[in-house]
Motif scaffolding. Structure first.
Motif, PDB file in Angstrom:
ATOM      1  N   ILE A 253       0.850  -1.190   0.000  1.00 58.15           N
ATOM      2  CA  ILE A 253       0.000   0.000   0.000  1.00 58.15           C
ATOM      3  C   ILE A 253       0.888   1.244   0.000  1.00 58.15           C
ATOM      4  N   VAL A 254       0.548   2.196  -0.839  1.00 55.22           N
ATOM      5  CA  VAL A 254       1.181   3.506  -0.785  1.00 55.22           C
ATOM      6  C   VAL A 254       0.121   4.499  -0.315  1.00 55.22           C
ATOM      7  N   PHE A 255       0.283   4.993   0.899  1.00 50.83           N
ATOM      8  CA  PHE A 255      -0.623   6.006   1.433  1.00 50.83           C
ATOM      9  C   PHE A 255      -0.093   7.373   1.010  1.00 50.83           C
ATOM     10  N   VAL A 256      -0.876   8.106   0.229  1.00 50.54           N
ATOM     11  CA  VAL A 256      -0.506   9.457  -0.173  1.00 50.54           C
ATOM     12  C   VAL A 256      -1.399  10.408   0.611  1.00 50.54           C
ATOM     13  N   VAL A 257      -0.813  11.085   1.573  1.00 54.26           N
ATOM     14  CA  VAL A 257      -1.572  11.957   2.464  1.00 54.26           C
ATOM     15  C   VAL A 257      -1.460  13.392   1.963  1.00 54.26           C
ATOM     16  N   LEU A 258      -2.590  13.952   1.536  1.00 51.86           N
ATOM     17  CA  LEU A 258      -2.610  15.333   1.053  1.00 51.86           C
ATOM     18  C   LEU A 258      -2.762  16.248   2.261  1.00 51.86           C
ATOM     19  N   ARG A 259      -1.673  16.932   2.605  1.00 54.77           N
ATOM     20  CA  ARG A 259      -1.590  17.705   3.852  1.00 54.77           C
ATOM     21  C   ARG A 259      -1.882  19.175   3.576  1.00 54.77           C
ATOM     22  N   ASN A 260      -3.191  19.525   3.601  1.00 57.55           N
ATOM     23  CA  ASN A 260      -3.553  20.935   3.395  1.00 57.55           C
ATOM     24  C   ASN A 260      -3.795  21.675   4.703  1.00 57.55           C
ATOM     25  N   GLY A 261      -3.701  20.970   5.815  1.00 57.07           N
ATOM     26  CA  GLY A 261      -3.774  21.623   7.119  1.00 57.07           C
ATOM     27  C   GLY A 261      -5.155  22.076   7.540  1.00 57.07           C
ATOM     28  N   GLU A 262      -6.203  21.514   6.900  1.00 54.78           N
ATOM     29  CA  GLU A 262      -7.549  21.949   7.254  1.00 54.78           C
ATOM     30  C   GLU A 262      -8.579  20.930   6.797  1.00 54.78           C
ATOM     31  N   TYR A 263      -9.811  21.106   7.294  1.00 56.57           N
ATOM     32  CA  TYR A 263     -10.947  20.361   6.766  1.00 56.57           C
ATOM     33  C   TYR A 263     -11.558  21.214   5.649  1.00 56.57           C
ATOM     34  N   ALA A 264     -11.019  21.075   4.435  1.00 55.61           N
ATOM     35  CA  ALA A 264     -11.416  21.974   3.343  1.00 55.61           C
ATOM     36  C   ALA A 264     -12.887  21.806   2.974  1.00 55.61           C
ATOM     37  N   ILE A 265     -13.382  20.568   2.978  1.00 50.03           N
ATOM     38  CA  ILE A 265     -14.770  20.345   2.592  1.00 50.03           C
ATOM     39  C   ILE A 265     -15.724  21.076   3.538  1.00 50.03           C
ATOM     40  N   LEU A 266     -15.351  21.150   4.822  1.00 50.11           N
ATOM     41  CA  LEU A 266     -16.205  21.833   5.792  1.00 50.11           C
ATOM     42  C   LEU A 266     -16.152  23.345   5.624  1.00 50.11           C
TER      43      LEU A 266
END
Length: 538
Positions: free
Chosen positions: A455-468
């Protein structure tokens, strides 16, 4: 000691006969009598929390196409797993969820760890919940649970089993039964639907998650090509059922009533197969269908037929329906195939210093991902970019939560990889996860490391709950707290759980580290700092 068969012996023999030799769980005191003398030919998958255990079983069952067994710790463990249970129910995943119960002799006095009203807690998110009236009934209850879990629409079932039942004498060997789990659609109504399709001048085809789950990918493609109609997918899909690079593919449906109305405008018939009509998320008012547009729906789920606000429905197996419709629908003489959707992505995003755009992340992944890889998606705010740059082109290669609750993706990816291994398939699982989602079930990467899963976990680190933050704008609710996520050192956390982990600062570094991850033994966590981007909820 005697040679008398116990409930424990008979139940394990039954599970073996049914091919259910993998058990997911986190052992508790009321489950140890079930897990004692654990057979050598069974596999116990240890998760560090019950929500992860159930989500792993969900991914495993989806990858193998067979039910999986989950063992939870009485009411406390069942409560922990409820969010994942909702996702499994919504995704029609066949699971046999068991929970230990206190000793029968003490139940009346409500001892510590008693599961009060034991069948109530998991409802309404199971198809059937039961505590056997007698210890001797436990094997038969498992057999019934297996049958119910597989019957359409498939889904999880729940058994509560007192801890002292397992060593009681059995009545004899378990009765092993078989039953079909595909229900043919009513032929007369299917012919009437085909006639409506034949009369339509501008049909639109919607292929939802049931199509892929039913193994009907090829039938869906053949039907669409014969119809020469544009194809859309469900909004926020848990499975993809049509190749997203196909000339007929017109993209996923919007998530709102008004948005769907606009998307189907100009079509005189909408043919919904294997999907809800429709899956809405934020409330943006409008008419369900434009004037002059009709709708027909084919689904194996009576509830989806019941909740449709418009149109006519047909119940039945969607694969059977599609295979028959191919012959029932006439070649639409004179109908030209629709112009392919504009797939001009523009210039390839260039390698830049972090933070990267989500578009740049997915474009980079598309250049290095193996063709046969599976994608587990839980970065809702970047779904549009994922569809654009990392399209699904094969059956059984896209998985997402069925419920919308976050925390499913990481353990779900573990389950998919374990399921691949169980069925003898070698492929990489790419898990694209938001940094907020990753925290919900981060302990699941320990299980990935223990089993050396690809498994390659690609974590997109935008520092927020953007959808909310998008919802805050839509709902006009300024000043909502708790939407930012500063100070997370995800790489250190991943290393602490036994994973290879790395931060990257450019698309060049991302592709380099991803390529290295493909060659590495076991899972890798790649953390990619990304720019905050608010998704369009229309």
């Amino acid at each position: 000691m005697t040679d008398e068969m116990t409930v424990h012996d008979v139940t394990y023999n039954l599970l073996r006969s049914l091919g259910l030799t993998t058990v997911f769980g986190n052992p508790g005191s009321t489950e140890q009598s079930f897990l004692s003398r654990f057979p050598d030919d069974f596999t116990y998958v240890l998760a560090l929390q019950e929500a992860s255990a159930l989500a792993m079983a969900d991914g495993f069952a989806q990858a193998t196409g067979k039910p999986a067994v989950v063992n939870l710790h009485t009411a406390a463990g069942t409560g922990n797993a409820m969010g994942s249970l909702v996702a499994a129910y919504r995704a029609n995943t066949p699971l046999i969820v068991t929970a230990g119960q206190q000793t029968r002799e003490m139940l009346l006095s409500d001892p510590y760890l008693t599961n009060r009203d034991e069948t109530v807690l998991p409802q309404p998110w199971v198809k059937w919940a039961y505590q056997p009236a007698r210890a001797e009934d436990v094997p038969a209850a498992f057999m019934r649970a297996y049958v119910v879990a597989l019957q359409p629409p498939a889904g999880p079932v729940f058994l509560s089993i007192p801890l002292d039942d397992w060593d009681k004498p059995a009545l004899g060997p378990a009765v092993v039964r078989t039953t079909s789990h595909r229900v043919a659609p009513d032929s007369e109504r299917l012919r009437s639907f085909a006639a409506r399709v034949n009369r339509a001048e501008r049909p639109l085809l919607i292929l939802g998650p049931e199509v892929d789950r039913a193994g009907a990918w090829d039938a869906g493609v053949a039907f669409a090509e014969k119809l020469r109609a544009p194809v859309r997918g469900s909004a926020l899909p848990d499975r993809i059922s049509f190749p997203e690079d196909h000339p007929l593919y017109a993209g996923p449906l919007p998530m709102t009533i008004a948005g769907v109305n606009e998307a189907v405008h100009g079509h005189d018939l909408v043919v919904v197969i294997g999907a809800q009509a429709f899956r809405y998320y934020p409330y943006v008012a409008g008419e369900y269908l434009p004037e002059g547009t009709e709708l027909v729906q084919i689904t194996s789920d009576p509830d989806l037929a019941a909740v449709a606000p418009v149109g006519d429905s047909l119940l039945g197996d969607v694969r059977t329906a599609l295979e028959q419709l191919i012959d029932l629908v006439e070649d639409p003489t004179g109908r030209a195939a629709p112009a392919p959707r504009n797939r001009d992505r523009g210039a390839e995003p260039t390698a830049t210093a972090a933070p990267l755009t989500a578009e740049a992340v997915y474009a980079a992944l598309n250049t290095v991902r193996p063709d046969d890889s599976a994608v587990v998606m839980e970065s809702t705010s970047t779904l549009a970019q994922q569809v654009q740059w990392l399209p699904t082109t094969r059956s059984g290669s896209f998985f997402a939560t069925g419920s919308g609750g976050i925390g499913w993706g990481v353990p779900g990816a573990v389950g998919v990889a374990l399921g691949d291994r169980a069925r003898g398939v070698e492929r990489t699982v790419i898990a694209t996860i938001g940094d907020g989602s990753f925290q919900y079930s981060i302990q699941a990467i320990w299980t990935a490391a223990r089993h050396n899963l690809p498994i390659v976990f690609v974590v997109l680190r935008n520092g927020e709950y953007a959808i909310l933050k998008s919802f805050a704008l839509l709902e006009k609710t300024p000043g909502v707290p708790g939407l930012d996520l500063p100070g997370l050192d995800i790489v250190s956390l991943a290393v602490g759980f036994g994973c290879r982990a790395v931060d990257v600062d450019s698309t060049e570094a991302l592709t380099r580290e991803f390529t290295s991850a493909l060659a590495a033994e076991g899972p890798t966590v790649i953390v990619v700092p990304t720019e905050p981007e608010l998704p369009d909820l229309g």
